[in-house]
Design a protein around this motif. Structure first.
Motif, PDB file in Angstrom:
ATOM      1  N   THR A 273     -10.260  -7.925   0.163  1.00  0.00           N
ATOM      2  CA  THR A 273      -9.623  -6.895   0.642  1.00  0.00           C
ATOM      3  C   THR A 273      -8.722  -6.025  -0.088  1.00  0.00           C
ATOM      4  O   THR A 273      -8.187  -6.495  -1.088  1.00  0.00           O
ATOM      5  CB  THR A 273      -8.620  -7.686   1.795  1.00  0.00           C
ATOM      6  OG1 THR A 273      -9.284  -8.872   2.223  1.00  0.00           O
ATOM      7  CG2 THR A 273      -8.095  -6.630   2.623  1.00  0.00           C
ATOM      8  N   LYS A 274      -8.825  -4.685   0.078  1.00  0.00           N
ATOM      9  CA  LYS A 274      -8.127  -3.603  -0.639  1.00  0.00           C
ATOM     10  C   LYS A 274      -6.609  -3.919  -0.296  1.00  0.00           C
ATOM     11  O   LYS A 274      -6.460  -3.977   1.164  1.00  0.00           O
ATOM     12  CB  LYS A 274      -8.484  -2.555  -0.341  1.00  0.00           C
ATOM     13  CG  LYS A 274      -8.281  -1.345  -1.537  1.00  0.00           C
ATOM     14  CD  LYS A 274      -8.439   0.060  -1.004  1.00  0.00           C
ATOM     15  CE  LYS A 274      -9.957   0.253  -0.799  1.00  0.00           C
ATOM     16  NZ  LYS A 274     -10.151   1.700  -0.731  1.00  0.00           N
TER      17      LYS A 274
ATOM     18  N   SER B 216     -12.185   5.446  -1.440  1.00  0.00           N
ATOM     19  CA  SER B 216     -12.191   4.710  -2.574  1.00  0.00           C
ATOM     20  C   SER B 216     -11.763   5.772  -3.767  1.00  0.00           C
ATOM     21  O   SER B 216     -12.361   6.515  -4.061  1.00  0.00           O
ATOM     22  CB  SER B 216     -13.322   3.910  -2.914  1.00  0.00           C
ATOM     23  OG  SER B 216     -13.043   2.726  -3.414  1.00  0.00           O
TER      24      SER B 216
ATOM     25  N   TYR C 226      -3.378   0.377  -4.324  1.00  0.00           N
ATOM     26  CA  TYR C 226      -3.816   1.582  -5.417  1.00  0.00           C
ATOM     27  C   TYR C 226      -2.750   1.978  -6.053  1.00  0.00           C
ATOM     28  O   TYR C 226      -1.568   1.973  -5.888  1.00  0.00           O
ATOM     29  CB  TYR C 226      -4.582   2.593  -4.513  1.00  0.00           C
ATOM     30  CG  TYR C 226      -3.842   3.623  -3.781  1.00  0.00           C
ATOM     31  CD1 TYR C 226      -3.718   3.481  -2.477  1.00  0.00           C
ATOM     32  CD2 TYR C 226      -3.079   4.611  -4.328  1.00  0.00           C
ATOM     33  CE1 TYR C 226      -2.839   4.220  -1.885  1.00  0.00           C
ATOM     34  CE2 TYR C 226      -2.269   5.411  -3.598  1.00  0.00           C
ATOM     35  CZ  TYR C 226      -2.145   5.296  -2.330  1.00  0.00           C
ATOM     36  OH  TYR C 226      -1.493   6.090  -1.488  1.00  0.00           O
TER      37      TYR C 226
ATOM     38  N   ASN D 245     -16.708   3.959   0.570  1.00  0.00           N
ATOM     39  CA  ASN D 245     -16.518   2.551   0.221  1.00  0.00           C
ATOM     40  C   ASN D 245     -17.672   2.138  -0.532  1.00  0.00           C
ATOM     41  O   ASN D 245     -18.893   2.007  -0.368  1.00  0.00           O
ATOM     42  CB  ASN D 245     -16.581   1.613   1.452  1.00  0.00           C
ATOM     43  CG  ASN D 245     -16.382   0.326   1.028  1.00  0.00           C
ATOM     44  OD1 ASN D 245     -16.187  -0.106   0.053  1.00  0.00           O
ATOM     45  ND2 ASN D 245     -16.343  -0.708   2.289  1.00  0.00           N
TER      46      ASN D 245
ATOM     47  N   TYR E  83      -7.332  -5.162  -5.242  1.00  0.00           N
ATOM     48  CA  TYR E  83      -8.130  -6.303  -4.193  1.00  0.00           C
ATOM     49  C   TYR E  83      -7.339  -7.550  -4.374  1.00  0.00           C
ATOM     50  O   TYR E  83      -6.658  -7.967  -5.429  1.00  0.00           O
ATOM     51  CB  TYR E  83      -9.573  -6.286  -4.196  1.00  0.00           C
ATOM     52  CG  TYR E  83     -10.189  -5.047  -4.150  1.00  0.00           C
ATOM     53  CD1 TYR E  83     -10.067  -3.974  -5.342  1.00  0.00           C
ATOM     54  CD2 TYR E  83     -10.872  -4.620  -2.970  1.00  0.00           C
ATOM     55  CE1 TYR E  83     -10.754  -2.680  -5.344  1.00  0.00           C
ATOM     56  CE2 TYR E  83     -11.427  -3.375  -2.826  1.00  0.00           C
ATOM     57  CZ  TYR E  83     -11.136  -2.351  -3.903  1.00  0.00           C
ATOM     58  OH  TYR E  83     -11.978  -1.165  -3.943  1.00  0.00           O
TER      59      TYR E  83
ATOM     60  N   ARG F  22       1.123  -1.148   0.165  1.00  0.00           N
ATOM     61  CA  ARG F  22      -0.002  -0.167  -0.268  1.00  0.00           C
ATOM     62  C   ARG F  22       0.772   1.347  -0.119  1.00  0.00           C
ATOM     63  O   ARG F  22       1.945   1.216   0.609  1.00  0.00           O
ATOM     64  CB  ARG F  22      -0.715  -0.011   1.459  1.00  0.00           C
ATOM     65  CG  ARG F  22      -2.195   0.514   1.026  1.00  0.00           C
ATOM     66  CD  ARG F  22      -2.879   0.575   2.555  1.00  0.00           C
ATOM     67  NE  ARG F  22      -4.214  -0.263   2.521  1.00  0.00           N
ATOM     68  CZ  ARG F  22      -5.253   0.021   2.287  1.00  0.00           C
ATOM     69  NH1 ARG F  22      -5.549   1.101   1.786  1.00  0.00           N
ATOM     70  NH2 ARG F  22      -6.074  -0.999   2.581  1.00  0.00           N
TER      71      ARG F  22
ATOM     72  N   ILE G  97     -15.473  -8.482  -6.774  1.00  0.00           N
ATOM     73  CA  ILE G  97     -14.899  -7.955  -5.613  1.00  0.00           C
ATOM     74  C   ILE G  97     -16.078  -7.763  -4.421  1.00  0.00           C
ATOM     75  O   ILE G  97     -15.699  -8.370  -3.458  1.00  0.00           O
ATOM     76  CB  ILE G  97     -14.469  -6.499  -5.628  1.00  0.00           C
ATOM     77  CG1 ILE G  97     -13.208  -6.293  -6.745  1.00  0.00           C
ATOM     78  CG2 ILE G  97     -14.127  -5.898  -4.565  1.00  0.00           C
ATOM     79  CD1 ILE G  97     -12.981  -4.822  -7.023  1.00  0.00           C
TER      80      ILE G  97
ATOM     81  N   GLU H  28      -7.720   0.867  -7.678  1.00  0.00           N
ATOM     82  CA  GLU H  28      -7.332   0.228  -6.681  1.00  0.00           C
ATOM     83  C   GLU H  28      -7.343  -1.302  -6.753  1.00  0.00           C
ATOM     84  O   GLU H  28      -7.983  -1.910  -7.884  1.00  0.00           O
ATOM     85  CB  GLU H  28      -8.510   0.288  -5.636  1.00  0.00           C
ATOM     86  CG  GLU H  28      -8.616   1.701  -5.236  1.00  0.00           C
ATOM     87  CD  GLU H  28      -9.476   2.132  -4.150  1.00  0.00           C
ATOM     88  OE1 GLU H  28      -9.329   3.017  -3.196  1.00  0.00           O
ATOM     89  OE2 GLU H  28     -10.718   1.594  -4.164  1.00  0.00           O
TER      90      GLU H  28
END
Lengths: 256, 215
Positions: free
Chosen positions: A40-41, A70, A44, A57, A76, A1, A34, A74
């Motif tokens: 889960t993120k 968001s 990005y 979200n 996931y 991240r 998703i 992104e």
């Protein structure tokens, strides 16, 4: 991240991503994946290639999980199915789609993804007479992936995307995906870079593209078996809360 | 565009990219034209951080900033002009010069409320508090540049950013009709690092923010 591209190791994972294409079908299908698996993120893309956007979200199911921001690109993940998913939520800025494709494909290589599946769509009005009959779903495989799974496509009885004449009357046939956004570029670049890529696309038109998204995600499921294909596969996909009000607000009572 | 019944109209596609147009190989002339256009669309920021002199943004030490309030759009800029800004407590520290199809701003700091401008102010009594009034439209391809050039000038540690912006009520997505909605009303988005109390409800999905406020 964090800033820059997510630099996680996705060795052995399949990357699933949409092309921003006619009807946004690929993106809607990705939303279904998703949302259904509550993915889960994990990161990005900090990119200047897409129109900026932000919201809360889009997969929120309750007050508690509705407050995560968001943005437009992104990533996931679902380790149990060795799946990593990229969602793209806004259009490309003019002249920026090529740099984005380059960045994306070099990230695919550096993160060691096994293969890439692009969900896309193409203008239905460009179909020829033969394409109008039968299934509106098509696939494409890069030569590297063809070696691995070409046989499976025969078993599934899938139809490969037809090439068309470059000019009327000329026999030389080329790949043409009108309305497919970056699909063709991603595919041709992957062919030349030796990336295992599949394109799954549906012929469609702009309008209510939710049924098209379901058709595309079920098509993907025929191959990858993400959910058990029982009688009613469509009902097993979970529609995200952000799909509310896709066609406008409630009507003013004074209208009647 | 009015059409008559039965006329076939090519609807703009959400795909955005027109494959035919983009598939053409770029000639050297095209490349030159594109480069010239890109140069014309570059954003220049002139900082007046030391009193008197006006210099183009250079690789100076990043400025320590504790609070940065950015007002984007004419309404938000007018709000700051009416309720916050005055020439006694605030000094101009920067101005953005840009051009796009919708507006052009100049490097002058002497602006009228009806002009398109983008100015930066600093609170004289606490120079770590900054304001930005951006009444001009920053185009899609300029937003990232604006972001990098402005925030590149500031130290990010301990920085709290507040973005003020407005949107038409008609764009707000809600179960009821917007006709009966009491307006104007406030909605907020916040990062998880923002721990303070927000003064209004959060923006519910499927509503989103785009362009410079989003960037």
């Amino acid at each position: 991240r964090g800033g820059g591209s997510p630099s996680s190791d996705f060795k052995g994972f399949t990357l699933l991503m949409p092309a921003v294409s006619v009807g946004n079908v690929g993106q809607l299908a990705i939303d279904l994946v998703i949302s259904t698996f509550n993915m889960t993120k994990v990161g990005y893309f900090y990119t200047d290639c897409l129109v900026p956007m932000v919201g809360n979200n889009p997969y929120a199911t309750a007050e508690e999980n509705s407050m995560e921001l968001s943005i437009n690109a992104e990533v996931y993940s679902l380790p149990s199915k060795k799946l990593v998913v990229l969602q793209i939520r806004s259009p490309f800025i003019k002249n920026k789609y090529r740099p984005f494709c380059q960045t994306l494909l070099s990230w695919v290589k550096s993160s060691k993804c096994d293969r890439v599946i692009v969900l896309s769509s193409s203008h239905a009005y460009q179909c020829d007479d033969e394409q109008l009959l039968g299934t509106p779903l098509r696939y494409l495989l890069t030569p590297d992936l063809e070696k691995a799974v070409g046989g499976l496509m025969q078993e599934l009885n899938w139809k490969e995307m037809e090439k068309v004449a470059a000019y009327p009357g000329i026999n030389d046939k080329v790949l043409h995906i009108p309305g497919g956004g970056i699909t063709k570029l991603l595919f041709t670049e992957s062919c030349s870079k030796g990336i295992q890529m599949a394109v799954l696309l549906k012929f469609c038109s702009e309008g209510d593209n939710i049924p098209d998204a379901f058709a595309l995600v079920n098509y993907l499921n025929e191959w990858h078996q993400l959910i058990k294909s029982e009688v009613n596969t469509s009902s097993q996909w979970k529609i995200p809360s952000s799909w509310r009000l896709l066609f406008g607000n409630g009507l003013p009572p004074a209208l009647f | 565009m009015a059409t008559f019944f039965g006329e076939v109209v090519v609807a703009p596609s959400r795909a955005g990219v027109d494959e035919e147009e983009e598939a053409r190989e770029e000639t050297p002339e095209d490349r030159e034209i594109r480069r010239e256009l890109e140069k014309k669309r570059e954003i220049d920021i002139f900082w007046t951080l030391k009193s008197g002199s006006t210099t183009e943004s250079s690789a100076d030490e990043p400025v320590v900033c504790s609070k940065f309030i950015v007002a984007i759009g004419r309404n938000a800029a007018a709000f700051l002009s009416s309720f916050i800004l005055d020439s006694v407590c605030w000094e101009v520290v920067g101005v953005v010069k840009l051009w796009n199809e919708w507006c052009r701003t100049s490097s002058t700091t002497n602006v009228l409320p009806t002009d398109s401008f983008c100015l930066f102010y600093r609170l004289i009594s606490d120079p770590t508090v900054w304001l930005c009034q951006c009444s001009c439209y920053v185009a899609e391809d300029q937003q990232f540049q604006w972001l990098e050039k402005v925030f590149g000038r500031m130290r990010k540690e301990g920085l709290q950013v507040t973005i003020l912006s407005t949107c038409p009520v008609a764009d707000y997505k809600t179960q009821e009709s917007t006709l009966t909605l009491p307006s104007p009303f406030l909605k907020a988005l916040k990062t998880k690092e923002f721990k303070e109390q927000v003064c209004c409800p959060l923006l519910e999905q499927p509503n989103i923010v785009r362009d410079l406020p989003a960037a």
